[in-house]
Design a protein around this motif. Structure first.
Motif: not given
Length: 391
Positions: A143-160
Protein backbone atom coordinates in the motif's frame (compact mmCIF):
# COMPACT_ATOMS: atom_id res chain seq x y z
CA UNK A 1 35.30 -32.60 -24.71
CA UNK A 2 33.30 -32.99 -21.55
CA UNK A 3 32.42 -29.30 -21.18
CA UNK A 4 30.75 -29.32 -24.61
CA UNK A 5 28.41 -32.23 -23.85
CA UNK A 6 24.71 -31.59 -23.52
CA UNK A 7 24.50 -32.32 -19.76
CA UNK A 8 27.45 -30.02 -19.09
CA UNK A 9 26.01 -27.19 -21.18
CA UNK A 10 22.63 -27.60 -19.43
CA UNK A 11 24.37 -27.35 -16.05
CA UNK A 12 26.21 -24.20 -17.14
CA UNK A 13 23.06 -22.65 -18.65
CA UNK A 14 21.23 -23.20 -15.38
CA UNK A 15 24.06 -21.34 -13.65
CA UNK A 16 23.69 -18.27 -15.84
CA UNK A 17 19.91 -18.17 -15.46
CA UNK A 18 20.28 -18.56 -11.70
CA UNK A 19 22.75 -15.67 -11.57
CA UNK A 20 20.47 -13.43 -13.63
CA UNK A 21 17.04 -14.22 -12.23
CA UNK A 22 17.48 -15.65 -8.72
CA UNK A 23 19.03 -12.39 -7.55
CA UNK A 24 15.43 -11.21 -7.36
CA UNK A 25 13.36 -14.39 -7.10
CA UNK A 26 15.46 -16.41 -4.61
CA UNK A 27 13.80 -16.36 -1.13
CA UNK A 28 17.06 -15.25 0.54
CA UNK A 29 20.56 -14.11 -0.29
CA UNK A 30 21.93 -17.24 1.38
CA UNK A 31 19.97 -19.46 -1.00
CA UNK A 32 21.06 -17.31 -3.95
CA UNK A 33 24.73 -17.76 -3.04
CA UNK A 34 24.27 -21.50 -2.43
CA UNK A 35 22.64 -21.82 -5.84
CA UNK A 36 25.60 -20.08 -7.44
CA UNK A 37 27.95 -22.57 -5.78
CA UNK A 38 25.90 -25.48 -7.13
CA UNK A 39 25.10 -24.18 -10.61
CA UNK A 40 28.02 -21.89 -11.45
CA UNK A 41 31.20 -22.33 -9.37
CA UNK A 42 30.99 -26.15 -9.12
CA UNK A 43 30.43 -26.91 -12.84
CA UNK A 44 33.20 -24.48 -13.79
CA UNK A 45 35.59 -26.24 -11.41
CA UNK A 46 34.53 -29.71 -12.57
CA UNK A 47 34.76 -28.90 -16.28
CA UNK A 48 37.84 -26.69 -16.23
CA UNK A 49 40.37 -29.44 -16.96
CA UNK A 50 38.45 -30.71 -19.96
CA UNK A 51 38.34 -27.12 -21.27
CA UNK A 52 42.07 -26.49 -20.99
CA UNK A 53 42.31 -26.23 -24.78
CA UNK A 54 39.63 -23.55 -24.79
CA UNK A 55 41.49 -21.68 -22.07
CA UNK A 56 44.63 -21.72 -24.21
CA UNK A 57 42.57 -20.21 -27.04
CA UNK A 58 41.25 -17.62 -24.60
CA UNK A 59 44.79 -16.63 -23.66
CA UNK A 60 45.88 -16.42 -27.29
CA UNK A 61 42.85 -14.44 -28.45
CA UNK A 62 42.49 -12.10 -25.45
CA UNK A 63 45.95 -11.94 -23.91
CA UNK A 64 45.71 -8.31 -22.79
CA UNK A 65 42.35 -8.83 -21.11
CA UNK A 66 43.45 -12.03 -19.37
CA UNK A 67 46.67 -10.42 -18.15
CA UNK A 68 44.92 -7.31 -16.85
CA UNK A 69 42.38 -9.40 -14.93
CA UNK A 70 45.16 -11.57 -13.48
CA UNK A 71 47.18 -8.54 -12.36
CA UNK A 72 44.11 -6.94 -10.76
CA UNK A 73 43.28 -10.09 -8.81
CA UNK A 74 46.93 -10.54 -7.86
CA UNK A 75 47.23 -6.95 -6.59
CA UNK A 76 43.97 -7.41 -4.67
CA UNK A 77 45.36 -10.55 -3.03
CA UNK A 78 48.64 -8.82 -2.17
CA UNK A 79 46.73 -5.94 -0.56
CA UNK A 80 45.31 -8.39 1.98
CA UNK A 81 48.74 -8.32 3.65
CA UNK A 82 48.13 -4.76 4.87
CA UNK A 83 44.33 -4.68 4.90
CA UNK A 84 42.35 -4.41 8.10
CA UNK A 85 39.68 -6.84 6.88
CA UNK A 86 38.22 -9.04 9.60
CA UNK A 87 38.59 -12.25 7.58
CA UNK A 88 41.37 -12.20 4.98
CA UNK A 89 40.62 -15.80 4.04
CA UNK A 90 37.07 -14.88 3.10
CA UNK A 91 38.30 -11.97 0.96
CA UNK A 92 40.75 -14.27 -0.86
CA UNK A 93 37.97 -16.79 -1.47
CA UNK A 94 35.93 -14.04 -3.10
CA UNK A 95 38.77 -13.40 -5.53
CA UNK A 96 38.59 -17.06 -6.54
CA UNK A 97 34.84 -16.64 -7.05
CA UNK A 98 35.54 -13.79 -9.47
CA UNK A 99 38.10 -15.87 -11.37
CA UNK A 100 35.77 -18.87 -11.72
CA UNK A 101 32.88 -16.58 -12.71
CA UNK A 102 34.92 -15.19 -15.60
CA UNK A 103 36.15 -18.63 -16.71
CA UNK A 104 32.54 -19.81 -16.69
CA UNK A 105 31.62 -17.79 -19.79
CA UNK A 106 34.03 -19.27 -22.38
CA UNK A 107 32.81 -22.72 -21.28
CA UNK A 108 29.15 -21.78 -21.63
CA UNK A 109 29.59 -19.98 -24.95
CA UNK A 110 31.40 -22.91 -26.57
CA UNK A 111 28.07 -24.28 -27.83
CA UNK A 112 27.19 -21.05 -29.67
CA UNK A 113 26.90 -17.37 -28.97
CA UNK A 114 23.32 -17.39 -30.24
CA UNK A 115 22.46 -19.77 -27.39
CA UNK A 116 24.09 -17.39 -24.93
CA UNK A 117 21.98 -14.56 -26.33
CA UNK A 118 18.87 -16.69 -25.90
CA UNK A 119 19.77 -17.38 -22.27
CA UNK A 120 20.16 -13.64 -21.67
CA UNK A 121 16.77 -13.08 -23.29
CA UNK A 122 15.19 -15.57 -20.90
CA UNK A 123 17.07 -13.94 -18.05
CA UNK A 124 15.56 -10.59 -19.04
CA UNK A 125 12.09 -12.13 -19.10
CA UNK A 126 12.67 -13.58 -15.64
CA UNK A 127 13.74 -10.16 -14.36
CA UNK A 128 10.62 -8.71 -15.99
CA UNK A 129 8.52 -11.11 -13.89
CA UNK A 130 10.47 -10.00 -10.80
CA UNK A 131 9.81 -6.36 -11.70
CA UNK A 132 6.06 -7.00 -11.99
CA UNK A 133 5.96 -8.88 -8.68
CA UNK A 134 7.91 -6.07 -7.02
CA UNK A 135 5.49 -3.41 -8.27
CA UNK A 136 2.40 -5.37 -7.22
CA UNK A 137 3.82 -6.17 -3.80
CA UNK A 138 5.17 -2.68 -3.03
CA UNK A 139 2.24 -0.57 -4.24
CA UNK A 140 -0.60 -3.08 -4.11
CA UNK A 141 -0.01 -5.40 -1.16
CA UNK A 142 2.03 -3.05 1.03
CA UNK A 143 0.00 0.00 0.00
CA UNK A 144 2.81 2.49 -0.58
CA UNK A 145 1.85 5.70 -2.44
CA UNK A 146 2.88 5.89 -6.08
CA UNK A 147 5.30 8.74 -5.32
CA UNK A 148 7.33 6.44 -3.02
CA UNK A 149 10.56 4.99 -4.43
CA UNK A 150 10.04 1.36 -5.37
CA UNK A 151 11.87 -1.24 -3.29
CA UNK A 152 12.04 -4.52 -5.16
CA UNK A 153 12.02 -8.11 -3.98
CA UNK A 154 15.06 -10.19 -3.08
CA UNK A 155 18.46 -8.64 -3.70
CA UNK A 156 17.04 -5.84 -5.87
CA UNK A 157 15.43 -4.19 -2.86
CA UNK A 158 17.78 -1.19 -3.02
CA UNK A 159 16.13 1.38 -5.34
CA UNK A 160 19.40 2.36 -7.03
CA UNK A 161 21.06 -1.03 -7.37
CA UNK A 162 17.79 -2.69 -8.34
CA UNK A 163 17.38 -0.07 -11.06
CA UNK A 164 20.87 -0.87 -12.36
CA UNK A 165 19.99 -4.55 -12.70
CA UNK A 166 16.79 -3.75 -14.57
CA UNK A 167 18.52 -1.08 -16.65
CA UNK A 168 21.16 -3.56 -17.79
CA UNK A 169 18.41 -6.01 -18.75
CA UNK A 170 16.61 -3.29 -20.75
CA UNK A 171 19.79 -2.54 -22.70
CA UNK A 172 20.59 -6.13 -23.64
CA UNK A 173 16.94 -6.98 -24.37
CA UNK A 174 16.59 -4.07 -26.81
CA UNK A 175 19.81 -5.07 -28.57
CA UNK A 176 18.81 -8.73 -28.83
CA UNK A 177 15.11 -9.06 -29.76
CA UNK A 178 13.87 -12.60 -30.46
CA UNK A 179 12.65 -13.71 -33.89
CA UNK A 180 9.75 -15.99 -32.89
CA UNK A 181 6.38 -14.21 -32.62
CA UNK A 182 5.38 -15.83 -29.32
CA UNK A 183 8.78 -15.01 -27.87
CA UNK A 184 8.43 -11.40 -29.02
CA UNK A 185 5.22 -11.06 -26.99
CA UNK A 186 7.00 -12.19 -23.81
CA UNK A 187 9.95 -9.96 -24.69
CA UNK A 188 7.73 -6.87 -25.13
CA UNK A 189 5.74 -7.46 -21.93
CA UNK A 190 8.97 -7.97 -20.00
CA UNK A 191 10.39 -4.71 -21.35
CA UNK A 192 7.28 -2.85 -20.17
CA UNK A 193 7.70 -4.27 -16.66
CA UNK A 194 11.44 -3.53 -16.62
CA UNK A 195 10.82 0.04 -17.78
CA UNK A 196 8.11 0.59 -15.17
CA UNK A 197 10.44 -0.72 -12.46
CA UNK A 198 13.20 1.64 -13.61
CA UNK A 199 10.88 4.66 -13.55
CA UNK A 200 9.29 3.83 -10.20
CA UNK A 201 12.71 3.37 -8.54
CA UNK A 202 13.34 7.05 -9.34
CA UNK A 203 17.05 6.33 -9.77
CA UNK A 204 18.30 9.22 -11.86
CA UNK A 205 21.72 7.66 -12.42
CA UNK A 206 20.28 4.43 -13.80
CA UNK A 207 17.72 6.28 -15.93
CA UNK A 208 20.41 8.58 -17.36
CA UNK A 209 22.67 5.60 -18.12
CA UNK A 210 19.85 3.83 -19.99
CA UNK A 211 18.90 7.05 -21.80
CA UNK A 212 22.41 7.72 -23.11
CA UNK A 213 23.01 4.07 -24.02
CA UNK A 214 19.82 3.84 -26.08
CA UNK A 215 20.12 7.27 -27.72
CA UNK A 216 23.67 6.38 -28.79
CA UNK A 217 22.57 2.97 -30.10
CA UNK A 218 22.45 4.01 -33.81
CA UNK A 219 26.19 4.80 -33.66
CA UNK A 220 27.12 1.10 -33.59
CA UNK A 221 23.93 -0.63 -34.80
CA UNK A 222 23.38 1.61 -37.84
CA UNK A 223 19.95 0.33 -38.72
CA UNK A 224 16.42 1.68 -38.77
CA UNK A 225 15.34 -0.19 -35.64
CA UNK A 226 18.04 1.41 -33.50
CA UNK A 227 17.04 4.86 -34.76
CA UNK A 228 13.42 4.17 -33.81
CA UNK A 229 14.52 3.02 -30.34
CA UNK A 230 16.67 6.14 -29.91
CA UNK A 231 13.83 8.43 -30.98
CA UNK A 232 11.28 6.69 -28.74
CA UNK A 233 13.73 6.91 -25.83
CA UNK A 234 14.09 10.68 -26.27
CA UNK A 235 10.31 11.13 -26.37
CA UNK A 236 9.83 8.93 -23.29
CA UNK A 237 12.57 10.84 -21.45
CA UNK A 238 10.96 14.20 -22.18
CA UNK A 239 7.52 13.00 -21.08
CA UNK A 240 8.99 11.43 -17.95
CA UNK A 241 10.92 14.57 -17.05
CA UNK A 242 7.86 16.78 -17.46
CA UNK A 243 5.62 14.40 -15.51
CA UNK A 244 8.06 13.70 -12.66
CA UNK A 245 9.91 17.02 -12.57
CA UNK A 246 9.29 17.71 -8.89
CA UNK A 247 10.36 14.21 -7.82
CA UNK A 248 13.46 14.33 -10.01
CA UNK A 249 14.63 17.71 -8.69
CA UNK A 250 13.60 17.28 -5.04
CA UNK A 251 16.76 15.35 -4.06
CA UNK A 252 19.16 17.79 -5.69
CA UNK A 253 22.59 16.29 -6.35
CA UNK A 254 22.26 13.78 -3.45
CA UNK A 255 25.59 15.08 -2.10
CA UNK A 256 27.52 13.37 -4.91
CA UNK A 257 29.96 16.30 -5.49
CA UNK A 258 30.69 16.54 -1.76
CA UNK A 259 31.18 12.77 -1.46
CA UNK A 260 33.51 12.81 -4.46
CA UNK A 261 35.60 15.61 -2.97
CA UNK A 262 36.02 13.80 0.36
CA UNK A 263 36.78 10.55 -1.51
CA UNK A 264 39.71 12.24 -3.28
CA UNK A 265 41.04 13.38 0.08
CA UNK A 266 40.80 9.81 1.40
CA UNK A 267 42.64 8.47 -1.64
CA UNK A 268 45.43 11.01 -1.06
CA UNK A 269 46.03 9.54 2.42
CA UNK A 270 47.01 6.13 0.99
CA UNK A 271 47.56 6.75 -2.74
CA UNK A 272 49.78 3.77 -3.59
CA UNK A 273 48.56 0.96 -1.35
CA UNK A 274 45.04 1.95 -0.39
CA UNK A 275 43.44 0.53 2.73
CA UNK A 276 43.59 -3.01 1.39
CA UNK A 277 40.95 -5.33 -0.02
CA UNK A 278 37.81 -5.54 2.11
CA UNK A 279 38.91 -2.78 4.50
CA UNK A 280 36.11 -1.01 6.33
CA UNK A 281 35.72 2.72 5.74
CA UNK A 282 33.14 5.47 5.91
CA UNK A 283 32.91 8.69 3.89
CA UNK A 284 32.21 11.70 6.14
CA UNK A 285 30.67 14.49 4.07
CA UNK A 286 28.23 17.32 4.79
CA UNK A 287 27.95 16.13 8.39
CA UNK A 288 26.79 12.65 7.37
CA UNK A 289 28.31 9.19 7.08
CA UNK A 290 28.11 7.28 3.82
CA UNK A 291 28.88 3.57 3.44
CA UNK A 292 30.99 4.05 0.32
CA UNK A 293 32.05 6.58 -2.30
CA UNK A 294 29.08 6.05 -4.65
CA UNK A 295 31.59 5.67 -7.49
CA UNK A 296 33.30 2.47 -8.57
CA UNK A 297 36.64 4.00 -9.46
CA UNK A 298 37.10 6.06 -6.28
CA UNK A 299 35.96 3.08 -4.19
CA UNK A 300 38.64 0.89 -5.79
CA UNK A 301 41.24 3.62 -5.30
CA UNK A 302 40.43 3.83 -1.57
CA UNK A 303 40.66 0.05 -1.16
CA UNK A 304 43.46 -0.81 -3.62
CA UNK A 305 45.16 2.51 -4.18
CA UNK A 306 45.81 4.22 -7.49
CA UNK A 307 47.55 1.08 -8.88
CA UNK A 308 44.39 -0.95 -8.23
CA UNK A 309 42.21 1.68 -9.88
CA UNK A 310 44.48 1.78 -12.93
CA UNK A 311 44.40 -2.00 -13.17
CA UNK A 312 40.59 -1.98 -13.11
CA UNK A 313 40.62 0.77 -15.75
CA UNK A 314 42.93 -1.45 -17.80
CA UNK A 315 40.50 -4.37 -17.48
CA UNK A 316 37.60 -2.17 -18.52
CA UNK A 317 39.40 -0.75 -21.55
CA UNK A 318 40.52 -4.24 -22.62
CA UNK A 319 36.87 -5.32 -22.44
CA UNK A 320 35.97 -2.45 -24.77
CA UNK A 321 38.78 -3.49 -27.13
CA UNK A 322 37.48 -7.06 -27.36
CA UNK A 323 33.91 -5.87 -27.83
CA UNK A 324 34.93 -3.40 -30.52
CA UNK A 325 36.70 -6.15 -32.46
CA UNK A 326 33.35 -7.98 -32.60
CA UNK A 327 31.24 -4.90 -33.39
CA UNK A 328 30.06 -6.38 -36.70
CA UNK A 329 28.18 -9.17 -34.88
CA UNK A 330 24.86 -8.88 -33.05
CA UNK A 331 26.54 -10.13 -29.90
CA UNK A 332 29.24 -7.46 -30.12
CA UNK A 333 26.70 -4.68 -30.71
CA UNK A 334 24.74 -5.70 -27.64
CA UNK A 335 27.91 -5.74 -25.55
CA UNK A 336 28.82 -2.22 -26.69
CA UNK A 337 25.47 -1.03 -25.33
CA UNK A 338 25.94 -2.93 -22.07
CA UNK A 339 29.51 -1.65 -21.68
CA UNK A 340 28.42 1.97 -22.15
CA UNK A 341 25.52 1.57 -19.72
CA UNK A 342 27.79 -0.04 -17.14
CA UNK A 343 30.45 2.65 -17.52
CA UNK A 344 27.90 5.37 -16.84
CA UNK A 345 26.27 3.46 -13.98
CA UNK A 346 29.63 3.06 -12.21
CA UNK A 347 29.92 6.81 -11.87
CA UNK A 348 26.82 7.28 -9.72
CA UNK A 349 26.60 4.57 -7.09
CA UNK A 350 28.18 1.15 -7.59
CA UNK A 351 31.00 0.50 -5.12
CA UNK A 352 31.50 -3.23 -4.82
CA UNK A 353 34.00 -5.10 -6.95
CA UNK A 354 35.01 -8.26 -5.10
CA UNK A 355 32.14 -8.87 -2.68
CA UNK A 356 29.98 -11.95 -3.17
CA UNK A 357 27.80 -11.78 -6.33
CA UNK A 358 25.20 -9.05 -6.04
CA UNK A 359 23.52 -6.35 -8.10
CA UNK A 360 26.80 -4.53 -8.77
CA UNK A 361 28.12 -7.55 -10.67
CA UNK A 362 25.61 -6.82 -13.45
CA UNK A 363 27.62 -3.69 -14.32
CA UNK A 364 31.10 -4.93 -13.46
CA UNK A 365 31.96 -8.61 -13.85
CA UNK A 366 29.06 -9.61 -16.12
CA UNK A 367 30.29 -7.42 -19.03
CA UNK A 368 33.83 -8.74 -18.47
CA UNK A 369 32.61 -12.34 -18.53
CA UNK A 370 30.52 -11.79 -21.66
CA UNK A 371 33.53 -10.19 -23.36
CA UNK A 372 35.54 -13.34 -22.59
CA UNK A 373 32.86 -15.33 -24.42
CA UNK A 374 34.02 -13.50 -27.54
CA UNK A 375 36.93 -15.91 -27.71
CA UNK A 376 34.65 -17.99 -29.95
CA UNK A 377 34.43 -15.07 -32.40
CA UNK A 378 38.21 -14.83 -32.74
CA UNK A 379 39.45 -18.37 -32.20
CA UNK A 380 39.66 -20.68 -35.18
CA UNK A 381 38.14 -23.86 -33.83
CA UNK A 382 36.24 -26.30 -36.08
CA UNK A 383 32.60 -26.70 -35.25
CA UNK A 384 32.39 -23.49 -33.19
CA UNK A 385 29.93 -20.67 -33.79
CA UNK A 386 32.43 -17.88 -34.49
CA UNK A 387 30.28 -14.90 -35.37
CA UNK A 388 26.89 -15.97 -34.22
CA UNK A 389 24.57 -13.07 -34.80
CA UNK A 390 21.23 -14.87 -35.07
CA UNK A 391 19.01 -15.09 -32.06
Amino acid sequence: MMYARRWAQTWLATGLLWFLVAIALAPSNKLYQQGLVLFLWLPTLVLLWSARGALVDLWRAQRALCLSVFLLLLWSAVSLSWASAEDAGREFKRLLYVAFFLLFFPLLASASLSRLIQLLQWGGIGLGVAALVSIVQFYGVQGHPWVARLSGIGEISHPILGAYVMGAAIVWMLHWPPQQRWFQVLWALSLLCLGAFLVLCQSRGAALAVLISLVAMPLWCRDRRSCVIAGATVVAAILGFVTMYSLIMSRGSSYRPEIFEVSLQMIALHPWTGLGLGAFYRVLAVGQQFDHTHNMFTHIAIELGIPGMLLWLGVWLCVLREIWRARSTDFGKGLIGLWLFSTLAMQFDAASLTDTPRAEWFISWLPVGLAMALVWVHARRPGCDKISGSN
